[in-house]
Design an enzyme around this catalytic site. Structure first.
Site, short mmCIF file in Angstrom:
data_model
loop_
_atom_site.label_atom_id
_atom_site.label_comp_id
_atom_site.label_asym_id
_atom_site.label_seq_id
_atom_site.Cartn_x
_atom_site.Cartn_y
_atom_site.Cartn_z
N GLU A 30 0.84 -1.17 0.13
CA GLU A 30 0.11 -0.13 0.08
C GLU A 30 1.01 1.16 -0.04
OE1 GLU A 30 -2.30 -0.54 3.61
OE2 GLU A 30 -0.67 0.59 4.87
N GLY A 31 0.43 2.38 -0.08
CA GLY A 31 0.89 3.79 0.20
C GLY A 31 2.09 4.04 -0.80
N ARG A 80 3.90 -8.32 4.13
CA ARG A 80 3.38 -9.46 4.96
C ARG A 80 1.93 -10.09 4.39
NH1 ARG A 80 3.67 -6.22 10.43
NH2 ARG A 80 2.93 -5.00 8.90
N ARG A 81 1.17 -9.00 3.97
CA ARG A 81 -0.33 -9.20 3.47
C ARG A 81 -0.06 -9.69 2.04
NH1 ARG A 81 -3.06 -4.15 4.51
NH2 ARG A 81 -0.94 -3.53 4.02
N TYR A 106 12.22 5.16 16.18
CA TYR A 106 11.86 5.31 14.75
C TYR A 106 12.73 6.28 14.12
CZ TYR A 106 9.34 6.88 10.33
OH TYR A 106 9.43 7.29 9.14
N GLY A 153 5.01 2.17 -0.81
CA GLY A 153 5.30 1.20 -1.68
C GLY A 153 4.87 0.74 -2.89
N ASP A 212 7.81 -11.59 6.45
CA ASP A 212 7.90 -10.74 7.42
C ASP A 212 9.26 -10.22 7.50
OD1 ASP A 212 8.12 -9.02 9.85
OD2 ASP A 212 6.51 -10.60 10.94
N1 LIG Z 1 3.97 8.12 5.38
C1 LIG Z 1 4.68 9.20 5.96
O1 LIG Z 1 4.13 10.13 6.30
C2 LIG Z 1 6.31 9.05 5.78
C3 LIG Z 1 7.05 10.11 6.42
C4 LIG Z 1 8.28 9.87 6.48
C5 LIG Z 1 9.19 8.83 5.98
N2 LIG Z 1 8.09 7.60 5.41
C6 LIG Z 1 9.07 6.61 4.97
O2 LIG Z 1 8.26 5.98 3.96
C7 LIG Z 1 8.20 4.67 4.12
C8 LIG Z 1 6.82 4.04 3.92
O3 LIG Z 1 6.04 4.40 5.03
P1 LIG Z 1 4.56 4.56 5.25
O4 LIG Z 1 4.32 4.31 6.57
O5 LIG Z 1 3.92 5.56 4.74
O6 LIG Z 1 4.12 3.01 4.62
P2 LIG Z 1 3.59 2.44 3.09
O7 LIG Z 1 4.46 2.39 2.12
O8 LIG Z 1 2.15 3.13 3.00
O9 LIG Z 1 3.47 1.10 3.84
C9 LIG Z 1 4.24 0.15 4.48
C10 LIG Z 1 4.62 -1.17 3.86
O10 LIG Z 1 5.61 -1.75 4.41
C11 LIG Z 1 5.05 -3.01 4.62
N3 LIG Z 1 5.44 -3.87 6.08
C12 LIG Z 1 5.60 -3.05 7.15
N4 LIG Z 1 6.00 -3.88 8.08
C13 LIG Z 1 6.44 -5.01 7.39
C14 LIG Z 1 7.14 -6.21 7.71
N5 LIG Z 1 7.52 -6.42 8.94
N6 LIG Z 1 7.46 -7.15 6.81
C15 LIG Z 1 7.31 -6.88 5.67
N7 LIG Z 1 6.49 -5.71 5.05
C16 LIG Z 1 5.99 -4.91 5.98
C17 LIG Z 1 3.66 -2.93 4.78
O11 LIG Z 1 2.90 -4.23 4.31
P3 LIG Z 1 2.19 -5.19 5.18
O12 LIG Z 1 1.46 -4.67 6.33
O13 LIG Z 1 1.35 -6.08 4.35
O14 LIG Z 1 3.34 -6.08 5.73
C18 LIG Z 1 3.26 -1.98 3.66
O15 LIG Z 1 3.51 -2.57 2.36
C19 LIG Z 1 8.91 4.16 5.47
O16 LIG Z 1 10.13 3.83 5.25
C20 LIG Z 1 8.78 5.48 6.10
O17 LIG Z 1 9.78 5.68 7.15
C21 LIG Z 1 6.93 7.67 5.51
#
Ligand SMILES: NC(=O)c1ccc[n+]([C@@H]2O[C@H](COP(=O)([O-])OP(=O)(O)OC[C@H]3O[C@@H](n4cnc5c(N)ncnc54)[C@H](OP(=O)(O)O)[C@@H]3O)[C@@H](O)[C@H]2O)c1
Length: 268
Positions: free
Chosen positions: A19-20, A41-42, A157, A22, A67
């Site tokens: 999602e998001g 994971r999903r 984090y 990724g 995972d």
């Molecule tokens: N969104 C923000 O505001 C923001 C801000 C600054 C930086 N970032 C960085 O951007 C990246 C994406 O962040 P996001 O929170 O927005 O997420 P995202 O891209 O929307 O989704 C996170 C992805 O990681 C997977 N994931 C999480 N834990 C996992 C695990 N243990 N094993 C395998 N897959 C896993 C989730 O899938 P499953 O749940 O299916 O495993 C999901 O596909 C991160 O590195 C984050 O630090 C985001």
């Protein structure tokens, strides 16, 4: 930016693709003609995305359920890939939390360290080495503005995201003349399901608006090969200029902690 496939190769792998951000990386890379390997994971959202990308862009989609907190995650991925070569790697997955350090169990902090630091280190040790042998490849590491200074109530984090940036920058230097482009994208707030689910409150009229994932990805593609790391989005760059260059470290750390406290109504 077009031409990434011609420059880097056939297959992109996105860790954290369900999602998001990724999913946005996977979609943008498939649009450029890369076959995509999707990890999370999903399985169901991965399968749905793979099918969509295969139908929209006539590429091959492979799904790996894993995972990334597992100590042998990289081995699981290598096994699932067989002899498939990875030419473009995005490490996007992360685990996060919001709140006082001591009110989150130590297992969660250790899991954050594993998914955000240890597994990407192991993955780069293997896939980076393969790319270096071929003198061709690209790696994107998702970092965060939370890693630019201490970030109260996101302490673990933020520290892992500082690691992601600094680690990537070091490898950029080591690999810069060897055909492998590596970059850390320090994103600010981005409207992904994960971020929106935290239900952040607006703290001031000057707060940068959350970016949309597609804009973060598009900018990243213009930066790769140009710089070891960068801040995503012009408003975030302005905010980080104030925080890093104009204010003292103490002021920057206080501002970051105060903002998180207000955003999430944390009682100190
Ligand atoms: N969104 C923000 O505001 C923001 C801000 C600054 C930086 N970032 C960085 O951007 C990246 C994406 O962040 P996001 O929170 O927005 O997420 P995202 O891209 O929307 O989704 C996170 C992805 O990681 C997977 N994931 C999480 N834990 C996992 C695990 N243990 N094993 C395998 N897959 C896993 C989730 O899938 P499953 O749940 O299916 O495993 C999901 O596909 C991160 O590195 C984050 O630090 C985001």
């Amino acid at each position: 930016m077009s031409g990434l496939k011609a420059k880097y190769g056939q297959t992109a792998m996105i860790a954290g693709a369900s999602e998001g951000l990724g999913a946005a990386y996977a979609t943008a890379l498939a649009k450029q003609g890369f076959d995509v390997v999707l990890i999370a994971r999903r399985v169901e959202p991965l399968k749905a995305l793979a099918a969509q990308l295969e139908s929209d862009y006539k590429v091959q989609g492979t799904v790996i359920a894993c995972d990334l907190a597992d100590k042998d995650a990289t081995e699981q991925i290598k096994l699932a890939l067989g002899d498939k070569q990875i030419d473009f790697l995005v490490y996007n997955a992360c685990v996060s939390y919001i709140g006082p350090f001591l009110e989150t169990d130590i297992e969660t902090h250790l899991r954050i360290a594993e998914v955000n630091m240890i597994t990407p280190m192991k993955m780069l040790y293997h896939f980076g080495a393969e790319m270096l042998k071929r003198r061709r490849g690209a790696i994107v590491m998702m970092a965060s503005m939370a890693g630019l200074q201490g970030s109260g109530y996101l302490s673990t984090y933020g520290a892992t995201k500082a690691f992601d940036r600094i680690f990537t920058e070091g490898l950029w230097y080591e690999w810069k003349n060897k055909g492998v482009d590596i970059i850390a994208c320090c994103a600010g707030a981005t409207a992904t399901p994960n971020y929106l689910n935290t239900n952040p409150k607006k703290t001031s009229m000057f707060e940068p608006k959350a970016q949309i994932p597609e804009d973060v990805v598009e900018e990243c593609f213009t930066k790769i090969g140009q710089t070891p790391s960068y801040i995503s989005g012009s408003s975030n760059r302005f905010a980080s200029f104030l925080m890093q260059k104009l204010f003292s470290r103490k002021t920057a750390v206080n501002m970051m902690g105060d903002t998180t406290t207000k955003m999430y109504g944390i009682k100190n």
